[in-house]
Design a protein around this motif. Structure first.
Motif, PDB file in Angstrom:
ATOM      1  N   THR A 152     -46.183  51.678  72.198  1.00 32.99           N
ATOM      2  CA  THR A 152     -45.793  50.425  71.539  1.00 32.99           C
ATOM      3  C   THR A 152     -45.473  50.664  70.065  1.00 32.99           C
ATOM      4  O   THR A 152     -44.461  50.176  69.531  1.00 32.99           O
ATOM      5  CB  THR A 152     -46.936  49.398  71.649  1.00 32.99           C
ATOM      6  N   PHE A 153     -46.360  51.484  69.391  1.00 38.40           N
ATOM      7  CA  PHE A 153     -46.112  51.794  67.986  1.00 38.40           C
ATOM      8  C   PHE A 153     -44.821  52.586  67.815  1.00 38.40           C
ATOM      9  O   PHE A 153     -44.063  52.374  66.872  1.00 38.40           O
ATOM     10  CB  PHE A 153     -47.298  52.577  67.406  1.00 38.40           C
ATOM     11  N   ALA A 154     -44.572  53.527  68.727  1.00 42.95           N
ATOM     12  CA  ALA A 154     -43.352  54.342  68.658  1.00 42.95           C
ATOM     13  C   ALA A 154     -42.119  53.453  68.797  1.00 42.95           C
ATOM     14  O   ALA A 154     -41.109  53.638  68.089  1.00 42.95           O
ATOM     15  CB  ALA A 154     -43.376  55.405  69.745  1.00 42.95           C
ATOM     16  N   ALA A 155     -42.179  52.487  69.709  1.00 49.20           N
ATOM     17  CA  ALA A 155     -41.046  51.574  69.909  1.00 49.20           C
ATOM     18  C   ALA A 155     -40.811  50.725  68.656  1.00 49.20           C
ATOM     19  O   ALA A 155     -39.668  50.522  68.238  1.00 49.20           O
ATOM     20  CB  ALA A 155     -41.320  50.673  71.116  1.00 49.20           C
ATOM     21  N   LYS A 156     -41.910  50.259  68.031  1.00 49.17           N
ATOM     22  CA  LYS A 156     -41.769  49.466  66.809  1.00 49.17           C
ATOM     23  C   LYS A 156     -41.185  50.297  65.670  1.00 49.17           C
ATOM     24  O   LYS A 156     -40.381  49.811  64.876  1.00 49.17           O
ATOM     25  CB  LYS A 156     -43.135  48.905  66.394  1.00 49.17           C
ATOM     26  N   ASP A 157     -41.611  51.577  65.605  1.00 48.20           N
ATOM     27  CA  ASP A 157     -41.053  52.469  64.576  1.00 48.20           C
ATOM     28  C   ASP A 157     -39.553  52.634  64.752  1.00 48.20           C
ATOM     29  O   ASP A 157     -38.790  52.634  63.778  1.00 48.20           O
ATOM     30  CB  ASP A 157     -41.731  53.843  64.642  1.00 48.20           C
ATOM     31  N   LYS A 158     -39.114  52.777  66.002  1.00 41.14           N
ATOM     32  CA  LYS A 158     -37.681  52.956  66.264  1.00 41.14           C
ATOM     33  C   LYS A 158     -36.895  51.703  65.887  1.00 41.14           C
ATOM     34  O   LYS A 158     -35.809  51.784  65.312  1.00 41.14           O
ATOM     35  CB  LYS A 158     -37.467  53.294  67.746  1.00 41.14           C
ATOM     36  N   ILE A 159     -37.464  50.534  66.213  1.00 38.25           N
ATOM     37  CA  ILE A 159     -36.793  49.269  65.862  1.00 38.25           C
ATOM     38  C   ILE A 159     -36.715  49.132  64.339  1.00 38.25           C
ATOM     39  O   ILE A 159     -35.669  48.766  63.780  1.00 38.25           O
ATOM     40  CB  ILE A 159     -37.546  48.066  66.470  1.00 38.25           C
ATOM     41  N   PHE A 160     -37.829  49.462  63.657  1.00 37.78           N
ATOM     42  CA  PHE A 160     -37.849  49.382  62.187  1.00 37.78           C
ATOM     43  C   PHE A 160     -36.832  50.336  61.577  1.00 37.78           C
ATOM     44  O   PHE A 160     -36.082  49.970  60.649  1.00 37.78           O
ATOM     45  CB  PHE A 160     -39.256  49.717  61.686  1.00 37.78           C
ATOM     46  N   LEU A 161     -36.779  51.571  62.115  1.00 39.98           N
ATOM     47  CA  LEU A 161     -35.821  52.562  61.618  1.00 39.98           C
ATOM     48  C   LEU A 161     -34.385  52.082  61.830  1.00 39.98           C
ATOM     49  O   LEU A 161     -33.540  52.176  60.937  1.00 39.98           O
ATOM     50  CB  LEU A 161     -36.041  53.898  62.338  1.00 39.98           C
ATOM     51  N   PHE A 162     -34.131  51.522  63.030  1.00 38.85           N
ATOM     52  CA  PHE A 162     -32.780  51.031  63.332  1.00 38.85           C
ATOM     53  C   PHE A 162     -32.377  49.908  62.372  1.00 38.85           C
ATOM     54  O   PHE A 162     -31.256  49.894  61.847  1.00 38.85           O
ATOM     55  CB  PHE A 162     -32.746  50.524  64.775  1.00 38.85           C
ATOM     56  N   LEU A 163     -33.308  48.973  62.100  1.00 42.51           N
ATOM     57  CA  LEU A 163     -32.986  47.838  61.231  1.00 42.51           C
ATOM     58  C   LEU A 163     -32.728  48.287  59.788  1.00 42.51           C
ATOM     59  O   LEU A 163     -31.812  47.788  59.125  1.00 42.51           O
ATOM     60  CB  LEU A 163     -34.123  46.813  61.255  1.00 42.51           C
ATOM     61  N   THR A 164     -33.521  49.242  59.299  1.00 40.68           N
ATOM     62  CA  THR A 164     -33.319  49.707  57.912  1.00 40.68           C
ATOM     63  C   THR A 164     -31.997  50.465  57.770  1.00 40.68           C
ATOM     64  O   THR A 164     -31.274  50.278  56.792  1.00 40.68           O
ATOM     65  CB  THR A 164     -34.480  50.609  57.481  1.00 40.68           C
ATOM     66  N   VAL A 165     -31.702  51.321  58.771  1.00 37.95           N
ATOM     67  CA  VAL A 165     -30.422  52.056  58.730  1.00 37.95           C
ATOM     68  C   VAL A 165     -29.250  51.085  58.832  1.00 37.95           C
ATOM     69  O   VAL A 165     -28.261  51.195  58.093  1.00 37.95           O
ATOM     70  CB  VAL A 165     -30.362  53.101  59.877  1.00 37.95           C
ATOM     71  N   LEU A 166     -29.368  50.110  59.733  1.00 41.76           N
ATOM     72  CA  LEU A 166     -28.297  49.121  59.903  1.00 41.76           C
ATOM     73  C   LEU A 166     -28.080  48.326  58.616  1.00 41.76           C
ATOM     74  O   LEU A 166     -26.932  48.086  58.212  1.00 41.76           O
ATOM     75  CB  LEU A 166     -28.660  48.171  61.049  1.00 41.76           C
ATOM     76  N   SER A 167     -29.170  47.932  57.940  1.00 42.23           N
ATOM     77  CA  SER A 167     -29.049  47.163  56.698  1.00 42.23           C
ATOM     78  C   SER A 167     -28.346  47.988  55.615  1.00 42.23           C
ATOM     79  O   SER A 167     -27.490  47.474  54.887  1.00 42.23           O
ATOM     80  CB  SER A 167     -30.443  46.747  56.198  1.00 42.23           C
ATOM     81  N   SER A 168     -28.710  49.276  55.535  1.00 41.10           N
ATOM     82  CA  SER A 168     -28.095  50.141  54.523  1.00 41.10           C
ATOM     83  C   SER A 168     -26.604  50.309  54.778  1.00 41.10           C
ATOM     84  O   SER A 168     -25.780  50.199  53.860  1.00 41.10           O
ATOM     85  CB  SER A 168     -28.778  51.515  54.521  1.00 41.10           C
TER      86      SER A 168
END
Length: 311
Positions: free
Chosen positions: A5-21
């Motif tokens: 679950t934590f790994a999935a949240k990390d991936k979502i967080f990483l995707f959102l930060t990269v997408l925002s940049s």
């Protein structure tokens, strides 16, 4: 299960930060492209150097030169920074080094609240309160002081009206003081106490500690605050429009009306009734965006270079 679950949240967080940049960069690139395309008619008609260095702005004759607007933008920004930088550093030094602890919160909040005031309020205050004071007292006094000094006379020629470059620069300086002062205050407070206490132990005075320890340690942060304030000053529109006039002429005197790129765009976009006029306004907008990007890039480069040199 919990680790997945934590790994999935990390991936979502990483995707959102990269997408925002990526989205931020894409928006800036899109702005450049849109302004460039909209400016093509004016670029083809006037060229680059002719438009940038030509002063005349005469819509009835279909003659457009951006020199006066560019000059006004740069001059008001320089005047604002000349007033705002020493004032902001003084405020930050007072709050962090001199002010009693019980009053720090009050002064800090008061400075930060200045940033929340809408620019149109600054413009109205500048027009109805500051401009009369400048016209009746400050500008005549400046003329008396500087007229006898060779070389400086030209900066204060003309009839004081209060609607001029000097008043616009002052209003702008008050608007950018919160940005510089807040960042300077935060950076001063980050200076390790061991450094300042060591200097005091060696017999340094408070002024020597501020000048030789705190300011040098914080200089990268101070420059960052100035960069942000410069960007705000370059693009400010409403407050400047109230107190600068709309004169498409270049005057060396600070007591003359002028215009800036942002003010020209705000005042004339609704009046632009033919393609070359609209394209010339977009051309000014493109120059303003390029000017902001260029100046801030240079400042950012210098900050990084200074930080690298200091280790």
């Amino acid at each position: 299960m919990r680790r997945r679950t934590f790994a999935a949240k990390d991936k979502i967080f990483l995707f959102l930060t990269v997408l925002s940049s990526i989205l931020t960069v894409a928006i800036v690139v899109a702005m450049f492209i849109v302004l460039l395309i909209a400016s093509l008619d004016a670029i083809k008609h006037f060229g680059v150097f002719h438009f940038i260095f030509h002063e005349e702005w005469n819509p009835p004759r279909h003659i457009f030169g951006g020199a006066s607007s560019i000059y006004g933008t740069i001059m008001t920004t320089i005047i604002a920074l000349l007033f705002a930088i020493p004032t902001s550093f003084g405020i930050a030094i007072f709050i962090t080094q001199i002010c009693p602890k019980s009053l720090k919160g009050i002064f800090s909040s008061a400075i930060e609240l200045l940033a929340t005031i809408p620019s149109i309020i600054y413009g109205m205050w500048g027009l109805f309160s500051l401009a009369p004071v400048m016209r009746n007292y400050i500008e005549p006094a400046l003329q008396k002081v500087f007229f006898p000094i060779p070389g400086l006379r030209i900066l204060f020629e003309g009839t004081p009206l209060g609607i001029d470059l000097l008043t616009a620069g002052l209003v702008l300086s008050i608007m950018i003081i919160p940005f510089i002062a807040s960042i300077a205050r935060d950076n001063f407070e980050l200076t390790p106490k061991e450094l300042s206490e060591s200097a005091y132990a060696m017999g340094a005075t408070k002024w020597e500690v501020i000048k030789d320890v705190i300011i040098p340690y914080s200089k990268v942060g101070l420059l960052s605050g100035i960069i942000i304030a410069t960007g705000r000053a370059l693009g400010e529109t409403m407050a400047v429009a109230f107190v600068l006039g709309n004169d498409h002429s270049i005057h060396l005197s600070l007591l003359k009306s002028s215009t800036t790129i942002a003010v020209t765009l705000a005042n004339e976009f609704t009046e632009a009734d033919f393609n070359l006029y609209v394209s010339s306004l977009f051309y000014l907008g493109f120059i303003l965006l390029f000017l902001s990007f260029f100046l801030l890039s240079i400042a950012k480069f210098l900050v990084k270079k200074g930080a690298k040199r200091d280790g």
